[in-house]
Design a protein around this motif. Structure first.
Motif, mmCIF file in Angstrom:
data_model
loop_
_atom_site.group_PDB
_atom_site.id
_atom_site.type_symbol
_atom_site.label_atom_id
_atom_site.label_comp_id
_atom_site.label_asym_id
_atom_site.label_seq_id
_atom_site.Cartn_x
_atom_site.Cartn_y
_atom_site.Cartn_z
ATOM 1 N N ARG A 245 0.854 -1.197 0.000
ATOM 2 C CA ARG A 245 0.000 0.000 0.000
ATOM 3 C C ARG A 245 0.892 1.249 0.000
ATOM 4 O O ARG A 245 1.025 1.941 1.015
ATOM 5 C CB ARG A 245 -0.942 -0.017 1.204
ATOM 6 N N GLU B 49 2.595 -6.185 3.507
ATOM 7 C CA GLU B 49 1.584 -6.673 4.423
ATOM 8 C C GLU B 49 1.189 -8.097 4.085
ATOM 9 O O GLU B 49 0.411 -8.347 3.182
ATOM 10 C CB GLU B 49 0.385 -5.725 4.382
ATOM 11 N N PHE C 213 -1.368 -9.184 7.803
ATOM 12 C CA PHE C 213 -1.239 -7.908 8.508
ATOM 13 C C PHE C 213 -2.245 -7.832 9.655
ATOM 14 O O PHE C 213 -3.179 -8.624 9.745
ATOM 15 C CB PHE C 213 -1.395 -6.757 7.516
ATOM 16 N N LEU D 14 -5.192 -6.386 11.155
ATOM 17 C CA LEU D 14 -6.357 -5.576 10.787
ATOM 18 C C LEU D 14 -6.926 -4.935 12.040
ATOM 19 O O LEU D 14 -7.178 -5.601 13.039
ATOM 20 C CB LEU D 14 -7.426 -6.466 10.131
ATOM 21 N N PRO E 237 -4.221 -10.268 4.022
ATOM 22 C CA PRO E 237 -4.754 -8.988 3.554
ATOM 23 C C PRO E 237 -5.751 -9.113 2.403
ATOM 24 O O PRO E 237 -6.635 -8.282 2.255
ATOM 25 C CB PRO E 237 -3.512 -8.211 3.117
ATOM 26 N N TYR F 203 -7.752 -5.840 3.808
ATOM 27 C CA TYR F 203 -6.989 -4.585 3.971
ATOM 28 C C TYR F 203 -7.862 -3.364 3.682
ATOM 29 O O TYR F 203 -7.603 -2.273 4.171
ATOM 30 C CB TYR F 203 -5.715 -4.598 3.093
ATOM 31 N N GLN F 204 -8.930 -3.568 2.882
ATOM 32 C CA GLN F 204 -9.805 -2.437 2.550
ATOM 33 C C GLN F 204 -10.725 -2.055 3.717
ATOM 34 O O GLN F 204 -11.440 -1.062 3.643
ATOM 35 C CB GLN F 204 -10.643 -2.771 1.298
ATOM 36 N N GLU G 236 -9.509 -1.687 6.825
ATOM 37 C CA GLU G 236 -8.655 -1.055 7.821
ATOM 38 C C GLU G 236 -9.249 0.286 8.297
ATOM 39 O O GLU G 236 -9.572 1.141 7.481
ATOM 40 C CB GLU G 236 -7.273 -0.832 7.162
#
Ligand SMILES: Cc1cc2nc3c(=O)[nH]c(=O)nc-3n(C[C@H](O)[C@H](O)[C@H](O)COP(=O)(O)OP(=O)(O)OC[C@H]3O[C@@H](n4cnc5c(N)ncnc54)[C@H](O)[C@@H]3O)c2cc1C
Ligand code: FES
Ligand code: FES
Lengths: 294, 176
Positions: free
Chosen positions: A21, B3, B6, B8, B23, B69-70, B72
């Motif tokens: 990211r 990540e 990762f 969260l 992720p 991951y979206q 987060e």
């Protein structure tokens, strides 16, 4: 039967996928250059998801998410000498954000109409303009073509601006290039946007048509006519000959013929090339005739 | 910054969550398999049917399209977390506390109007309508239809669902 989630190979791939990211355009591009075909940029991931789930492409080991790159999320008004508003829309701006932004969906009605015709509101909250265009099949492409949009991309320390029509005519070239945004001008007058397909949404349209024009009601003429088409499996194009025919006040039959001539010859299991041409010509000629007769 | 697995951090039904996840794992799998929140239904698994709808920051989103991951830093509310969330009502006459242990007004209106048959699509429908009511006090039929345009129901023919959506704004208490 117990629900086991998506296919085994996809479940295994999810476990091995790493997500980067990056915060900057430069960093995103460097990662893509480093991993090459083992990586994919991901914006909303909605188009990619349909590809992974259907098995048309595989989830790569590296995803490079664009969600933290601030300039890609912004809608800005550009300094302009002209009266018409000029905009830059970041590639990772969601369709929902465009729809509700007073400068974008509000001030550029053709774009607003096109955006609202994509999928359902929940998908539009995640789907982006960049992903739509980079898929090369998105419904926004005809609208952006009709608006003479410029695509801004980044590669190797350089930003490049290129008319969208020119970009579409090429093969995309450098596949590591990052699309940063789109520049377009507000155009006055009237517009319409139509998707012709087997269902209103959720299946690629047989033909998507975007049209903008100004009507001179005293002279009964159409000015600045812009028509662009796209659709499943078809490279989106502007119909310049049909535009000229409509502006010159040519008969409906001449506009009809010019549209038929301009539609690329593409067929699939659901619509023949002849059907596509006929459907597009019927709709465009009828709409322009209605517009010209006020 | 890479990540893999990762950590969260987000909220699910108001509870802060910190967990190690893949992720690219779908929110749908995170909810159903890792957290046992099976009210969020899998259907098409490609964004088309709306059975998996959840509220993300108050807005309906498809849990089958979102990756971990979206999520987060975001607030996720599933159908399990919706009861007790019916804080606002058109008349404004019902304080939040009165809903604490009750079904959401949309859920009560769906029962009142017979807006379900097999019920498989219902959690997604309720979430889409709850999202609409979060931002619109008395939605028109057109707004209701647009809000439901990402939800498929194979049983009801939609009319009962639309009546329920109307009832939720026109009845101070949508209970039958
Ligand atoms: C249920 C459903 C319905 C849909 N209906 C429609 C519809 O009606 N009309 C329509 O047009 N589409 C539709 N789509 C397809 C898709 O949602 C849209 O095209 C969407 O705008 C894609 O955006 P995204 O951000 O999700 O793209 P992503 O999936 O993130 O990316 C798409 C492609 O573009 C690349 N990419 C993304 N951003 C960049 C960038 N900045 N630079 C370089 N490459 C980039 C990605 O690597 C990928 O190859 C639908 C999808 C679903 C799931
Ligand atoms: S399962 Fe998510 S939309 Fe169908
Ligand atoms: S009630 Fe059965 S699918 Fe909607």
């Amino acid at each position: 039967m117990e629900w086991t989630g998506h296919s085994e190979h996809l479940t295994a791939a999810v476990g091995m996928t790493q997500v980067w990211r990056p915060d900057t355009t430069e960093e995103a591009w460097r990662l893509k250059r480093q991993y090459g075909t083992f990586a994919s940029y991901v914006a909303g991931g909605t188009w990619l998801r349909t590809r992974w789930e259907s098995g048309s492409s595989v989830l790569p080991p590296y995803l490079i998410s664009l969600d933290k790159i601030a300039p890609l999320q912004a809608i800005q008004q550009l300094e302009s000498e002209q009266e018409a508003v000029e905009l830059r829309i970041g590639a990772a701006v969601t369709l929902a954000a465009i729809e509700s932004h007073p400068l974008a969906g509000g001030a550029v009605p053709l774009l607003g109409k096109a955006v609202s015709a994509v999928a359902a509101p929940s998908v539009r909250r995640q789907a982006t303009i960049g992903g739509n265009v980079m898929s090369r099949s998105g419904d926004l492409i005809p609208a952006l073509l009709a608006l003479d949009a410029v695509i801004v991309s980044y590669s190797q320390g350089q930003y490049e601006r290129q008319p969208l029509a020119e970009w579409l005519a090429g093969d995309g070239g450098d596949c590591d290039k990052l699309t940063v945004g789109f520049e377009l001008k507000q155009v006055g007058g009237s517009c319409w946007f139509r998707k012709i397909g087997r269902r209103e949404t959720f299946t690629p349209s047989v033909i998507t048509i975007a049209c903008a024009y100004r009507a001179d009601s005293t002279a009964g003429r159409l000015l600045d006519v812009r028509i662009a088409v796209g659709g499943a499996g078809m490279a989106p194009v502007r119909l310049y000959e049909a535009e000229t025919a409509a502006e010159s006040g040519a008969s409906g039959a001449s506009v009809y013929a010019a549209v038929r001539k301009g539609i690329p010859s593409v067929a699939d299991d659901y619509a023949s090339a002849a059907y596509r041409r006929m459907a597009a010509a019927n709709v465009i000629a009828a709409e322009l005739d209605r517009a010209a007769s006020g | 910054m890479i990540e893999t697995n990762f950590r969260l951090s987000c909220t699910v039904n108001g509870e802060p969550i910190e967990r190690l996840v893949q992720p690219a794992r779908r929110l749908l799998d995170l909810l159903r398999e890792d957290m046992d929140l099976t009210g969020t239904k899998p259907g098409c698994e490609a964004g088309r049917c709306g059975a998996c709808m959840v509220l993300v920051d108050g807005q309906p989103m498809n849990a089958c399209l979102m990756m971990a991951y979206q999520c987060e830093g975001r607030s996720v509310v599933t159908i399990e977390g919706l009861s007790g969330c019916g804080q606002r009502h058109a008349s404004g006459s019902h304080p939040a506390e009165s809903y604490a242990d009750e079904p959401h007004p949309i859920q009560r209106a769906i029962v009142a109007e017979g807006g379900l048959q097999c019920g498989y699509c219902t959690p997604g429908i309720v979430i889409s309508l709850a999202g609409l009511y979060n931002r619109t006090v008395a939605p028109s039929r057109e707004q209701i239809e647009e809000a439901l345009s990402g939800n498929l129901c194979r049983c009801t023919g939609y009319e009962g669902i639309i009546r329920a959506a109307m009832r939720a704004s026109s009845h101070p208490d949508p209970t039958p």
